[in-house]
Design a protein around this motif. Structure first.
Motif, PDB file in Angstrom:
ATOM      1  N   TRP A 320      -7.450  -5.299   6.959  1.00  0.00           N
ATOM      2  CA  TRP A 320      -7.614  -3.844   7.059  1.00  0.00           C
ATOM      3  C   TRP A 320      -6.288  -3.149   7.336  1.00  0.00           C
ATOM      4  O   TRP A 320      -6.036  -2.044   6.821  1.00  0.00           O
ATOM      5  CB  TRP A 320      -8.638  -3.500   8.149  1.00  0.00           C
ATOM      6  CG  TRP A 320     -10.039  -3.796   7.727  1.00  0.00           C
ATOM      7  CD1 TRP A 320     -10.877  -4.722   8.266  1.00  0.00           C
ATOM      8  CD2 TRP A 320     -10.770  -3.165   6.676  1.00  0.00           C
ATOM      9  NE1 TRP A 320     -12.089  -4.718   7.617  1.00  0.00           N
ATOM     10  CE2 TRP A 320     -12.058  -3.766   6.634  1.00  0.00           C
ATOM     11  CE3 TRP A 320     -10.484  -2.165   5.767  1.00  0.00           C
ATOM     12  CZ2 TRP A 320     -13.029  -3.390   5.720  1.00  0.00           C
ATOM     13  CZ3 TRP A 320     -11.452  -1.781   4.845  1.00  0.00           C
ATOM     14  CH2 TRP A 320     -12.706  -2.391   4.823  1.00  0.00           C
ATOM     15  N   PHE A 321      -5.440  -3.778   8.094  1.00  0.00           N
ATOM     16  CA  PHE A 321      -4.103  -3.223   8.329  1.00  0.00           C
ATOM     17  C   PHE A 321      -3.343  -3.088   7.013  1.00  0.00           C
ATOM     18  O   PHE A 321      -2.730  -2.048   6.729  1.00  0.00           O
ATOM     19  CB  PHE A 321      -3.335  -4.123   9.299  1.00  0.00           C
ATOM     20  CG  PHE A 321      -1.863  -3.822   9.377  1.00  0.00           C
ATOM     21  CD1 PHE A 321      -1.399  -2.660   9.983  1.00  0.00           C
ATOM     22  CD2 PHE A 321      -0.929  -4.703   8.841  1.00  0.00           C
ATOM     23  CE1 PHE A 321      -0.041  -2.377  10.047  1.00  0.00           C
ATOM     24  CE2 PHE A 321       0.423  -4.433   8.905  1.00  0.00           C
ATOM     25  CZ  PHE A 321       0.869  -3.268   9.510  1.00  0.00           C
ATOM     26  N   CYS A 322      -3.412  -4.112   6.183  1.00  0.00           N
ATOM     27  CA  CYS A 322      -2.691  -4.107   4.901  1.00  0.00           C
ATOM     28  C   CYS A 322      -3.245  -3.051   3.943  1.00  0.00           C
ATOM     29  O   CYS A 322      -2.485  -2.353   3.268  1.00  0.00           O
ATOM     30  CB  CYS A 322      -2.768  -5.491   4.256  1.00  0.00           C
ATOM     31  SG  CYS A 322      -1.817  -6.763   5.102  1.00  0.00           S
ATOM     32  N   VAL A 323      -4.558  -2.937   3.857  1.00  0.00           N
ATOM     33  CA  VAL A 323      -5.173  -1.965   2.946  1.00  0.00           C
ATOM     34  C   VAL A 323      -4.783  -0.539   3.321  1.00  0.00           C
ATOM     35  O   VAL A 323      -4.385   0.264   2.467  1.00  0.00           O
ATOM     36  CB  VAL A 323      -6.705  -2.121   2.938  1.00  0.00           C
ATOM     37  CG1 VAL A 323      -7.358  -0.955   2.179  1.00  0.00           C
ATOM     38  CG2 VAL A 323      -7.105  -3.438   2.294  1.00  0.00           C
ATOM     39  N   ARG A 324      -4.891  -0.216   4.612  1.00  0.00           N
ATOM     40  CA  ARG A 324      -4.581   1.157   5.049  1.00  0.00           C
ATOM     41  C   ARG A 324      -3.105   1.503   4.820  1.00  0.00           C
ATOM     42  O   ARG A 324      -2.786   2.586   4.306  1.00  0.00           O
ATOM     43  CB  ARG A 324      -4.938   1.306   6.534  1.00  0.00           C
ATOM     44  CG  ARG A 324      -6.430   1.218   6.823  1.00  0.00           C
ATOM     45  CD  ARG A 324      -6.722   1.562   8.284  1.00  0.00           C
ATOM     46  NE  ARG A 324      -8.119   1.321   8.610  1.00  0.00           N
ATOM     47  CZ  ARG A 324      -8.566   0.277   9.306  1.00  0.00           C
ATOM     48  NH1 ARG A 324      -7.719  -0.624   9.764  1.00  0.00           N
ATOM     49  NH2 ARG A 324      -9.863   0.138   9.564  1.00  0.00           N
ATOM     50  N   LEU A 325      -2.232   0.601   5.214  1.00  0.00           N
ATOM     51  CA  LEU A 325      -0.801   0.872   5.076  1.00  0.00           C
ATOM     52  C   LEU A 325      -0.405   0.970   3.605  1.00  0.00           C
ATOM     53  O   LEU A 325       0.345   1.869   3.207  1.00  0.00           O
ATOM     54  CB  LEU A 325       0.007  -0.218   5.777  1.00  0.00           C
ATOM     55  CG  LEU A 325       1.532  -0.049   5.766  1.00  0.00           C
ATOM     56  CD1 LEU A 325       1.939   1.276   6.407  1.00  0.00           C
ATOM     57  CD2 LEU A 325       2.206  -1.218   6.461  1.00  0.00           C
ATOM     58  N   ALA A 326      -0.913   0.056   2.789  1.00  0.00           N
ATOM     59  CA  ALA A 326      -0.570   0.059   1.359  1.00  0.00           C
ATOM     60  C   ALA A 326      -1.041   1.330   0.675  1.00  0.00           C
ATOM     61  O   ALA A 326      -0.314   1.917  -0.132  1.00  0.00           O
ATOM     62  CB  ALA A 326      -1.178  -1.163   0.676  1.00  0.00           C
ATOM     63  N   PHE A 327      -2.245   1.775   0.992  1.00  0.00           N
ATOM     64  CA  PHE A 327      -2.781   2.987   0.358  1.00  0.00           C
ATOM     65  C   PHE A 327      -1.905   4.197   0.676  1.00  0.00           C
ATOM     66  O   PHE A 327      -1.568   4.991  -0.214  1.00  0.00           O
ATOM     67  CB  PHE A 327      -4.213   3.248   0.821  1.00  0.00           C
ATOM     68  CG  PHE A 327      -4.842   4.458   0.179  1.00  0.00           C
ATOM     69  CD1 PHE A 327      -5.327   4.399  -1.124  1.00  0.00           C
ATOM     70  CD2 PHE A 327      -4.928   5.667   0.865  1.00  0.00           C
ATOM     71  CE1 PHE A 327      -5.892   5.517  -1.729  1.00  0.00           C
ATOM     72  CE2 PHE A 327      -5.493   6.787   0.272  1.00  0.00           C
ATOM     73  CZ  PHE A 327      -5.974   6.711  -1.031  1.00  0.00           C
ATOM     74  N   GLY A 328      -1.509   4.357   1.934  1.00  0.00           N
ATOM     75  CA  GLY A 328      -0.672   5.497   2.320  1.00  0.00           C
ATOM     76  C   GLY A 328       0.670   5.499   1.608  1.00  0.00           C
ATOM     77  O   GLY A 328       1.130   6.533   1.099  1.00  0.00           O
ATOM     78  N   VAL A 329       1.294   4.328   1.531  1.00  0.00           N
ATOM     79  CA  VAL A 329       2.597   4.232   0.873  1.00  0.00           C
ATOM     80  C   VAL A 329       2.471   4.512  -0.623  1.00  0.00           C
ATOM     81  O   VAL A 329       3.318   5.192  -1.219  1.00  0.00           O
ATOM     82  CB  VAL A 329       3.216   2.832   1.116  1.00  0.00           C
ATOM     83  CG1 VAL A 329       4.471   2.647   0.268  1.00  0.00           C
ATOM     84  CG2 VAL A 329       3.543   2.652   2.592  1.00  0.00           C
ATOM     85  N   LEU A 330       1.418   4.004  -1.256  1.00  0.00           N
ATOM     86  CA  LEU A 330       1.244   4.199  -2.699  1.00  0.00           C
ATOM     87  C   LEU A 330       0.975   5.656  -3.064  1.00  0.00           C
ATOM     88  O   LEU A 330       1.367   6.109  -4.135  1.00  0.00           O
ATOM     89  CB  LEU A 330       0.105   3.314  -3.218  1.00  0.00           C
ATOM     90  CG  LEU A 330       0.356   1.810  -3.197  1.00  0.00           C
ATOM     91  CD1 LEU A 330      -0.814   1.063  -3.812  1.00  0.00           C
ATOM     92  CD2 LEU A 330       1.645   1.448  -3.916  1.00  0.00           C
ATOM     93  N   VAL A 331       0.299   6.381  -2.191  1.00  0.00           N
ATOM     94  CA  VAL A 331       0.075   7.806  -2.452  1.00  0.00           C
ATOM     95  C   VAL A 331       1.416   8.544  -2.508  1.00  0.00           C
ATOM     96  O   VAL A 331       1.671   9.345  -3.416  1.00  0.00           O
ATOM     97  CB  VAL A 331      -0.836   8.429  -1.372  1.00  0.00           C
ATOM     98  CG1 VAL A 331      -0.823   9.952  -1.475  1.00  0.00           C
ATOM     99  CG2 VAL A 331      -2.265   7.911  -1.521  1.00  0.00           C
ATOM    100  N   VAL A 332       2.277   8.265  -1.541  1.00  0.00           N
ATOM    101  CA  VAL A 332       3.599   8.902  -1.522  1.00  0.00           C
ATOM    102  C   VAL A 332       4.401   8.510  -2.766  1.00  0.00           C
ATOM    103  O   VAL A 332       5.028   9.352  -3.430  1.00  0.00           O
ATOM    104  CB  VAL A 332       4.367   8.508  -0.242  1.00  0.00           C
ATOM    105  CG1 VAL A 332       5.792   9.048  -0.277  1.00  0.00           C
ATOM    106  CG2 VAL A 332       3.631   9.026   0.993  1.00  0.00           C
ATOM    107  N   MET A 333       4.373   7.229  -3.101  1.00  0.00           N
ATOM    108  CA  MET A 333       5.100   6.737  -4.266  1.00  0.00           C
ATOM    109  C   MET A 333       4.592   7.393  -5.551  1.00  0.00           C
ATOM    110  O   MET A 333       5.378   7.787  -6.427  1.00  0.00           O
ATOM    111  CB  MET A 333       4.949   5.214  -4.361  1.00  0.00           C
ATOM    112  CG  MET A 333       5.774   4.564  -5.456  1.00  0.00           C
ATOM    113  SD  MET A 333       5.437   2.775  -5.600  1.00  0.00           S
ATOM    114  CE  MET A 333       5.940   2.219  -3.966  1.00  0.00           C
ATOM    115  N   ALA A 334       3.271   7.540  -5.669  1.00  0.00           N
ATOM    116  CA  ALA A 334       2.682   8.123  -6.870  1.00  0.00           C
ATOM    117  C   ALA A 334       3.114   9.573  -7.066  1.00  0.00           C
ATOM    118  O   ALA A 334       3.406  10.000  -8.192  1.00  0.00           O
ATOM    119  CB  ALA A 334       1.156   8.032  -6.802  1.00  0.00           C
TER     120      ALA A 334
END
Length: 452
Positions: A320-334
């Protein structure tokens, strides 16, 4: 962190706070993936200075390189997953045998690929999506690339086995060293030695063998299992475990290659500029995706060790830590990539307006759905690491197999070139719809096991 024995490493992997542990392991794996992706992009960048046909040829051959890499991932992830679970359970002898089986089998597989493909190079080039105008460039590049297949497959096994043992830093050194050499050799061989596209291929092949050598050296450090031919004892049991743990990676990487081949054929209807534009976007998205996969690879040894030790709560906390962190970073990247899409494409090909137009549209479609990959990739990594081979294979096949392959045929029929450009984004949305229920079913199983 240095370890003097596998037991010290097992204790560390099963007792350290999972968030800190994932981040510590993810930093070198992200760097490894980014640098590897960057040196794959280097060929596109430098060859892009030559002409549109050379740029397109690199994109065509890349699909075969992805298949070769998929073979390496099959043996690397398959043996590595098993090794991490056995180390977590304290079974050192089993881990040593699997290490040798995975490594030597992958090297022999690379030799078979080289010998079998070199005699079919022209029909193979057409099958990969080459056009008659691109063919001479494709053959010149592919002929040299094929000789690097044994080093490529075996290097990926060494890299992944070290990573699954919690030695991501040593794996990073081996991979990054080869990448830096490739980036340095590209301009020398392409321009200074006037070898053109063949120079790019030679730079890649030389760097792969040097990276292989560095990884062999790194595999003797940090309490890692040392590979000895005396431990090479192939058995049905070991290959079943390799298939169970590695087939999701094979599907993920192999279907990505098949998807690229279909994409090349779909784009070829609209000319060489369309192939070149989609090739550039594939490399850019591969670079972005590699950061996500690198982060997931930092999670995998944590998952494997703790699942093997029956510490299910630690597995779920890390997930769950990985999913939450990855989603936030990918939104910024997108958001960043969407706003500056033309500038990203122009880096690779600034003199062809048609290439830029195709690349910009395709890149914007792709990044809109990219944050969804946070769940898809992490779910796949978790399922693979705990030995849920069938479920992991379904999730890994979804993005660029189950949905992408029919969509790349259907969408261009209705929307023309726009259908080609939007295909990956639509596929990502569809993939999410099956990965959520599959992932949640396994999460509920682990919660129940932890409660008991």
């Amino acid at each position: 962190m240095k370890f003097d024995s596998a037991e010290e490493k097992r204790i560390y992997m099963t007792e350290q706070p999972v968030k800190k542990l994932v981040c510590r392991l993810a930093v070198p794996t992200i760097l490894s993936m980014l640098v590897t992706s960057f040196y794959n992009m280097a060929d596109t960048f430098f060859v892009g200075k030559l002409d549109t046909q050379s740029t397109a040829a690199v994109g065509v051959v890349f699909s075969l390189m992805a298949i070769i890499q998929a073979i390496g991932f099959l043996f690397g992830h398959g043996s590595g997953n098993y090794i991490s679970r056995q180390l977590g359970a304290g079974n050192m002898e089993e881990a040593e045998k699997m290490s040798a089986v995975g490594f030597f089998t992958s090297f022999f597989a690379g030799i078979v690929i080289t010998v079998s493909c070199i005699f079919l190079i022209e029909p193979l080039s057409y099958a990969l999506g080459s056009t008659p105008t691109i063919l001479p460039y494709t053959v010149a590049y592919l002929r040299i690339i094929l000789f690097g297949a044994p080093a490529m497959t075996a290097s990926l096994v060494l890299n992944n086995q070290m990573r699954f043992q919690g030695s991501a830093f040593y794996a990073m050194i081996g991979i990054v060293s080869g990448a830096v050499i490739n980036i340095a050799l590209d301009p020398i061989l392409i321009f200074a030695c006037d070898m053109g596209i063949a120079g790019a291929a030679l730079a890649t092949t030389i760097s792969q063998y040097l990276s292989f050598l560095f990884l062999l050296i790194m595999a003797t450090r940090g309490g890692n299992i040392r590979i000895h031919f005396s431990n090479f004892k192939p058995s049905l049991h070991f290959y079943q475990e390799i298939i169970r743990g590695g087939i999701p990676a094979l599907f993920r990487q192999g279907l990505a290659s098949v998807a690229t081949i279909f994409l090349n054929h779909a784009a070829s209807v609209y000319g060489d500029a369309a192939i070149a534009g989609m090739s550039i976007v594939s490399r850019i998205m591969m670079f972005a995706n590699s950061a996500l996969i690198g982060f997931g690879q930092g999670f995998q040894p944590v998952c494997g060790f703790n699942y093997g030790a029956c510490k299910y709560k630690r597995v779920l906390d890390a997930y769950w830590f990985c999913v939450r962190l990855a989603f936030g970073v990918l939104v910024v990247m997108a958001v960043i990539v969407y706003l500056f899409a033309p500038q990203f494409v122009t880096v690779f090909r600034k003199d062809d307006l048609d290439v830029i137009a195709v690349g910009t549209a395709a890149l914007r479609y792709s990044v809109v759905a990219f944050p969804l990959s946070a769940w898809i990739i992490m779910c796949n990594m978790m399922l693979q690491s705990i030995g849920k081979g069938v479920k992991a294979s379904i999730v890994s096949s979804a993005r660029q197999g189950i949905f992408f392959l029919p969509l790349i045929v259907i969408l261009p029929h209705f929307f023309g070139l726009t259908g080609v450009e939007m295909c990956q984004a639509v596929s990502d949305v569809c993939a999410l719809t099956i990965s959520i229920p599959i992932g949640m079913s396994v999460i509920r199983e682990m919660r129940a096991a932890d409660a008991e």
